[in-house]
Design a protein around this motif. Structure first.
Motif, PDB file in Angstrom:
ATOM      1  N   TYR A  23     -11.420   2.771 -15.302  1.00  0.00           N
ATOM      2  CA  TYR A  23     -11.840   3.301 -14.007  1.00  0.00           C
ATOM      3  C   TYR A  23     -13.109   2.609 -13.529  1.00  0.00           C
ATOM      4  CZ  TYR A  23     -15.453   5.904 -16.534  1.00  0.00           C
ATOM      5  OH  TYR A  23     -16.527   6.237 -17.316  1.00  0.00           O
ATOM      6  N   THR A  24     -13.396   2.787 -12.243  1.00  0.00           N
ATOM      7  CA  THR A  24     -14.640   2.306 -11.650  1.00  0.00           C
ATOM      8  C   THR A  24     -15.033   3.272 -10.547  1.00  0.00           C
ATOM      9  OG1 THR A  24     -15.747   0.423 -10.598  1.00  0.00           O
ATOM     10  CG2 THR A  24     -13.480   0.860  -9.924  1.00  0.00           C
ATOM     11  N   VAL A  25     -16.322   3.313 -10.248  1.00  0.00           N
ATOM     12  CA  VAL A  25     -16.840   4.243  -9.246  1.00  0.00           C
ATOM     13  C   VAL A  25     -17.407   3.470  -8.070  1.00  0.00           C
ATOM     14  CG1 VAL A  25     -18.498   6.098  -8.775  1.00  0.00           C
ATOM     15  CG2 VAL A  25     -17.380   5.962 -11.015  1.00  0.00           C
ATOM     16  N   MET A  74       0.810  -1.216   0.000  1.00  0.00           N
ATOM     17  CA  MET A  74       0.000   0.000   0.000  1.00  0.00           C
ATOM     18  C   MET A  74       0.844   1.268   0.000  1.00  0.00           C
ATOM     19  SD  MET A  74      -3.014  -1.173   2.663  1.00  0.00           S
ATOM     20  CE  MET A  74      -3.797   0.428   2.643  1.00  0.00           C
ATOM     21  N   LEU A  75       2.147   1.110   0.244  1.00  0.00           N
ATOM     22  CA  LEU A  75       3.062   2.247   0.235  1.00  0.00           C
ATOM     23  C   LEU A  75       3.833   2.369  -1.075  1.00  0.00           C
ATOM     24  CD1 LEU A  75       4.577   1.839   3.818  1.00  0.00           C
ATOM     25  CD2 LEU A  75       2.829   3.477   3.114  1.00  0.00           C
ATOM     26  N   ILE A  76       3.671   1.377  -1.925  1.00  0.00           N
ATOM     27  CA  ILE A  76       4.464   1.320  -3.162  1.00  0.00           C
ATOM     28  C   ILE A  76       3.619   1.789  -4.338  1.00  0.00           C
ATOM     29  CG2 ILE A  76       5.773  -0.157  -4.720  1.00  0.00           C
ATOM     30  CD1 ILE A  76       6.304  -2.003  -2.329  1.00  0.00           C
ATOM     31  N   LYS A  77       4.101   2.780  -5.050  1.00  0.00           N
ATOM     32  CA  LYS A  77       3.417   3.278  -6.234  1.00  0.00           C
ATOM     33  C   LYS A  77       3.680   2.356  -7.407  1.00  0.00           C
ATOM     34  CE  LYS A  77       2.755   7.527  -8.909  1.00  0.00           C
ATOM     35  NZ  LYS A  77       3.175   8.934  -9.073  1.00  0.00           N
ATOM     36  N   ARG A  78       2.613   1.977  -8.121  1.00  0.00           N
ATOM     37  CA  ARG A  78       2.759   1.076  -9.257  1.00  0.00           C
ATOM     38  C   ARG A  78       2.067   1.660 -10.483  1.00  0.00           C
ATOM     39  NH1 ARG A  78      -0.889  -3.020  -5.755  1.00  0.00           N
ATOM     40  NH2 ARG A  78      -2.975  -2.471  -6.500  1.00  0.00           N
ATOM     41  N   GLU A  79       2.284   1.011 -11.593  1.00  0.00           N
ATOM     42  CA  GLU A  79       1.680   1.484 -12.836  1.00  0.00           C
ATOM     43  C   GLU A  79       0.157   1.458 -12.718  1.00  0.00           C
ATOM     44  OE1 GLU A  79       1.469   0.351 -17.611  1.00  0.00           O
ATOM     45  OE2 GLU A  79       2.621  -0.894 -16.218  1.00  0.00           O
ATOM     46  N   VAL A  80      -0.452   2.579 -13.076  1.00  0.00           N
ATOM     47  CA  VAL A  80      -1.904   2.710 -12.922  1.00  0.00           C
ATOM     48  C   VAL A  80      -2.604   2.214 -14.187  1.00  0.00           C
ATOM     49  CG1 VAL A  80      -3.816   4.277 -12.489  1.00  0.00           C
ATOM     50  CG2 VAL A  80      -1.613   4.668 -11.367  1.00  0.00           C
ATOM     51  N   LYS A  81      -3.233   1.065 -14.073  1.00  0.00           N
ATOM     52  CA  LYS A  81      -4.029   0.524 -15.168  1.00  0.00           C
ATOM     53  C   LYS A  81      -5.521   0.739 -14.943  1.00  0.00           C
ATOM     54  CE  LYS A  81      -0.625  -3.095 -16.162  1.00  0.00           C
ATOM     55  NZ  LYS A  81      -0.380  -4.560 -16.247  1.00  0.00           N
ATOM     56  N   LYS A  82      -5.903   0.795 -13.670  1.00  0.00           N
ATOM     57  CA  LYS A  82      -7.322   1.017 -13.344  1.00  0.00           C
ATOM     58  C   LYS A  82      -7.418   1.846 -12.074  1.00  0.00           C
ATOM     59  CE  LYS A  82     -11.795  -1.304 -13.257  1.00  0.00           C
ATOM     60  NZ  LYS A  82     -12.495  -2.586 -13.456  1.00  0.00           N
ATOM     61  N   GLY A 103      -5.085  -6.135  -6.260  1.00  0.00           N
ATOM     62  CA  GLY A 103      -4.648  -5.702  -7.579  1.00  0.00           C
ATOM     63  C   GLY A 103      -5.777  -5.394  -8.547  1.00  0.00           C
ATOM     64  N   GLU A 104      -7.034  -5.348  -8.065  1.00  0.00           N
ATOM     65  CA  GLU A 104      -8.153  -5.013  -8.938  1.00  0.00           C
ATOM     66  C   GLU A 104      -8.083  -3.553  -9.377  1.00  0.00           C
ATOM     67  OE1 GLU A 104     -12.003  -6.160  -7.492  1.00  0.00           O
ATOM     68  OE2 GLU A 104     -11.179  -7.842  -6.358  1.00  0.00           O
ATOM     69  N   ILE A 105      -7.557  -2.713  -8.506  1.00  0.00           N
ATOM     70  CA  ILE A 105      -7.324  -1.306  -8.840  1.00  0.00           C
ATOM     71  C   ILE A 105      -5.883  -0.955  -8.471  1.00  0.00           C
ATOM     72  CG2 ILE A 105      -9.726  -0.603  -8.547  1.00  0.00           C
ATOM     73  CD1 ILE A 105      -9.002   0.425  -5.760  1.00  0.00           C
ATOM     74  N   ASP A 106      -5.360   0.057  -9.123  1.00  0.00           N
ATOM     75  CA  ASP A 106      -3.980   0.472  -8.866  1.00  0.00           C
ATOM     76  C   ASP A 106      -3.915   1.850  -8.212  1.00  0.00           C
ATOM     77  OD1 ASP A 106      -2.731  -1.826 -10.319  1.00  0.00           O
ATOM     78  OD2 ASP A 106      -3.796  -0.912 -12.011  1.00  0.00           O
ATOM     79  N   GLU A 107      -5.078   2.466  -8.053  1.00  0.00           N
ATOM     80  CA  GLU A 107      -5.130   3.790  -7.439  1.00  0.00           C
ATOM     81  C   GLU A 107      -6.543   4.027  -6.919  1.00  0.00           C
ATOM     82  OE1 GLU A 107      -3.059   7.579  -9.101  1.00  0.00           O
ATOM     83  OE2 GLU A 107      -5.167   7.753  -9.690  1.00  0.00           O
ATOM     84  N   LEU A 108      -6.641   4.612  -5.726  1.00  0.00           N
ATOM     85  CA  LEU A 108      -7.942   4.921  -5.139  1.00  0.00           C
ATOM     86  C   LEU A 108      -7.999   6.407  -4.817  1.00  0.00           C
ATOM     87  CD1 LEU A 108     -10.687   4.219  -3.879  1.00  0.00           C
ATOM     88  CD2 LEU A 108      -9.477   3.690  -1.738  1.00  0.00           C
ATOM     89  N   ASN A 109      -8.981   7.076  -5.405  1.00  0.00           N
ATOM     90  CA  ASN A 109      -9.193   8.504  -5.152  1.00  0.00           C
ATOM     91  C   ASN A 109     -10.556   8.696  -4.501  1.00  0.00           C
ATOM     92  OD1 ASN A 109      -6.832   9.918  -6.675  1.00  0.00           O
ATOM     93  ND2 ASN A 109      -7.611   8.424  -8.130  1.00  0.00           N
ATOM     94  N   ILE A 110     -10.667   9.745  -3.719  1.00  0.00           N
ATOM     95  CA  ILE A 110     -11.933  10.044  -3.059  1.00  0.00           C
ATOM     96  C   ILE A 110     -12.351  11.467  -3.405  1.00  0.00           C
ATOM     97  CG2 ILE A 110     -10.819  10.817  -0.909  1.00  0.00           C
ATOM     98  CD1 ILE A 110     -13.217   9.519   0.576  1.00  0.00           C
ATOM     99  N   ILE A 111     -13.644  11.649  -3.676  1.00  0.00           N
ATOM    100  CA  ILE A 111     -14.191  12.967  -4.015  1.00  0.00           C
ATOM    101  C   ILE A 111     -15.360  13.240  -3.072  1.00  0.00           C
ATOM    102  CG2 ILE A 111     -15.203  14.406  -5.815  1.00  0.00           C
ATOM    103  CD1 ILE A 111     -13.954  12.586  -7.891  1.00  0.00           C
ATOM    104  N   TYR A 112     -15.262  14.342  -2.339  1.00  0.00           N
ATOM    105  CA  TYR A 112     -16.302  14.687  -1.370  1.00  0.00           C
ATOM    106  C   TYR A 112     -16.260  16.187  -1.103  1.00  0.00           C
ATOM    107  CZ  TYR A 112     -12.532  15.053   2.068  1.00  0.00           C
ATOM    108  OH  TYR A 112     -11.387  15.427   2.743  1.00  0.00           O
ATOM    109  N   ASN A 113     -17.202  16.653  -0.306  1.00  0.00           N
ATOM    110  CA  ASN A 113     -17.235  18.067   0.073  1.00  0.00           C
ATOM    111  C   ASN A 113     -16.603  18.229   1.447  1.00  0.00           C
ATOM    112  OD1 ASN A 113     -18.173  20.197  -1.581  1.00  0.00           O
ATOM    113  ND2 ASN A 113     -20.226  19.314  -1.606  1.00  0.00           N
ATOM    114  N   HIS A 114     -15.535  19.013   1.501  1.00  0.00           N
ATOM    115  CA  HIS A 114     -14.859  19.275   2.766  1.00  0.00           C
ATOM    116  C   HIS A 114     -15.568  20.398   3.509  1.00  0.00           C
ATOM    117  CE1 HIS A 114     -11.899  20.211   5.770  1.00  0.00           C
ATOM    118  NE2 HIS A 114     -11.618  21.378   5.223  1.00  0.00           N
ATOM    119  N   TYR A 115     -15.832  20.180   4.789  1.00  0.00           N
ATOM    120  CA  TYR A 115     -16.522  21.168   5.615  1.00  0.00           C
ATOM    121  C   TYR A 115     -15.530  22.244   6.040  1.00  0.00           C
ATOM    122  CZ  TYR A 115     -19.120  23.198   9.524  1.00  0.00           C
ATOM    123  OH  TYR A 115     -19.751  24.064  10.390  1.00  0.00           O
TER     124      TYR A 115
END
Length: 286
Positions: free
Chosen positions: A113-115, A67-75, A163-175
């Motif tokens: 990508y996936t949501v 989880m600390l290692i950056k890898r090639e982003v395919k998804k 390994g199903e995803i190579d990057e996880l991003n979060i989108i939300y409203n910060h208070y």
């Protein structure tokens, strides 16, 4: 011009609407206060967990973790936090606009990508536009607990581990405040920038060894980031709802004033017309 009866009905209807929006404003204000406390109360735990993780990750040992290692982003996965209900102003539309713009900018195919949707508004938006979704949760409580989100957070983190995803991003409203919420998009996995959060005092004793502790702490840390964003988003949601209901109440008051003025003018015109007709009738009889 509308009749006096129609104007009176509109005034009465608008007054009832004003009472409803005023009550909803007070309810949202109460919910916002508690949600703000929950969000702020979670910060010390998250900071301490981050401090311990940073202490181990930045130590001079050979400890490492996927989880600390950056890898090639395919998804890439996008965890989107929206509300289940409307009447929250631009709260949901700002988040979903950011999602669409990010997808259009970064991806050429739906396979990239996936949501993961938290909240019915985000779920319905993705369904309507046929965006790929791998998971969702609907009907989130106004003041969620970690148990409410644990399964989804754990499955999301596991997707990265498998390994199903190579990057996880979060989108939300910060208070930011009761009148200000800021759309925020940040990367959760892989975990980066731990150097900036190293503990000032690294005099820790680990039992068992650091590698085993890191194996347990990192998934918990990632899950805590998701939960913290959810608490932050809920505070923003209630603040947005309070602001929207306040605006609706103010607009209803302005509309009532305008309608009352129109009603009074129409009534005065009707009275003047009746007096004129009576005077004309009397003059005709003479």
């Amino acid at each position: 011009m509308a009749s006096l009866r129609d104007l009176k009905a509109r005034i009465d209807s608008t007054k009832k609407t004003k009472k409803i929006t005023g009550a909803m404003q007070m309810v949202s204000a109460s919910k916002m206060s508690k949600a703000e406390q929950n969000a702020k109360g979670f910060v010390p735990y998250a900071d301490k967990l981050q401090e311990v993780v940073a202490s181990i990750a930045n130590s001079n040992t050979d400890v490492s973790h996927p989880m600390l290692i950056k890898r090639e982003v395919k998804k890439t996965a996008y965890l989107v936090i929206t509300s289940d209900r409307g009447l929250v102003g631009a709260y949901n539309s700002n988040i979903l606009r950011n999602l669409v713009q990010t997808i259009e900018k970064r991806h050429e195919s739906k396979d990239e990508y996936t949501v993961i949707a938290v909240g019915r508004k985000g779920y319905d938006f993705c369904k309507k536009r046929d965006l790929p979704m791998s998971n969702s949760i609907l009907g989130m409580a106004d003041h969620p607990t970690f148990a409410d989100i644990k399964e989804l957070a754990s499955e999301t983190v596991q997707m990265y581990g498998d390994g199903e995803i190579d990057e996880l991003n979060i989108i939300y409203n910060h208070y930011v405040s009761a009148i200000s919420q800021k759309v925020t998009a940040k990367k959760l996995l892989p975990i980066e920038n731990l150097d900036a959060h190293s503990a000032i005092n690294n005099d820790y004793e680990y039992d068992p060894d650091q590698e085993q502790i890191l194996e347990v702490l990192l998934p918990q840390y990632a899950e805590s980031l998701i939960f913290g964003a959810l608490l932050d988003g809920k505070a923003s949601e209630h603040a947005a709802s309070m602001t929207a209901m306040r605006s609706a109440t103010d607009n209803a008051g302005d509309l009532i004033d305008d309608l009352s003025l129109t009603y009074n003018r129409a009534r005065q015109a009707a009275i003047t017309q009746e007096i004129t007709e009576i005077s004309g009738g009397v003059a005709a009889l003479e």
